[in-house]
Design an enzyme around this catalytic site. Structure first.
Site: not given
Length: 188
Positions: A12, A72, A145
């Site tokens: 991420d 992502e 996260d």
């Protein structure tokens, strides 16, 4: 690792905090190897943050030897400068994987949420709770996260058999194949 095992690194990307998760797939079983974050707030300029993201991503790859990386995609926001910085962060993480010849797969935030929870509008907390159920970890990470990075890996595992394409945009073609088929497009 046996031949039937596969390791997926999920990322991420972020410019203040980057989340990651490592997932081990054995047959149809998923197992959490690790999940965590990389703090970037301490770096006072963007190029230093990017350097650190590249180096830390390389270390993750060298430590866990993933077969594939899922990342992502940046989402479209109203702040163009934030979007640009996030895109750069994603780019250097991608570069680290490609440097180590790791196939990279990109998923939108909505696709990741949909894949993990069944709801493309799920909150970070809902994604984390579903991951906790799927992977049976006891303690929720302090920073979501980390679970976002892990969610990218889980999404990739779920999507892998449904024909999801790599970043090159066409089925079963990754960056490595694109480069080998298009050497004239390389700079340098």
């Amino acid at each position: 690792m046996s031949e039937s095992e596969k390791i997926i690194l999920g990322i991420d990307p972020g410019t203040n905090v980057m989340g990651y998760g490592v997932l081990v797939i054995s047959g149809t079983e998923m197992k959490l190897e690790t999940a965590g974050i990389i703090h970037l707030e301490k770096f006072d300029n963007h190029p230093l943050k990017l350097k650190h993201i590249f180096e830390k991503t390389l270390r993750l790859i060298e430590s866990y030897l993933p077969d594939e990386m899922a990342i992502e995609a940046p989402f479209f926001g109203k702040n163009v400068q934030s979007m640009l910085k996030l895109g750069r962060a994603q780019g250097v993480a991608l570069a680290a994987a490609l440097f180590k010849n790791i196939p990279v797969f990109e998923y939108s935030p909505k696709k990741i949420k949909q894949s993990v929870t069944g709801n493309g509008s799920a909150t970070k907390e809902q994604v984390a709770a579903m991951l906790q159920q799927l992977l049976h970890f006891e303690e929720m990470p302090k920073y979501l996260d980390a679970t976002d990075g892990l969610a990218a890996a889980v999404c990739h595992h779920f999507q892998k058999n449904s024909g999801q394409s790599q970043l090159s945009g066409s089925k079963s073609k990754g960056w490595q194949k694109f480069i080998s088929e298009n050497p004239d497009k390389l700079i340098g």
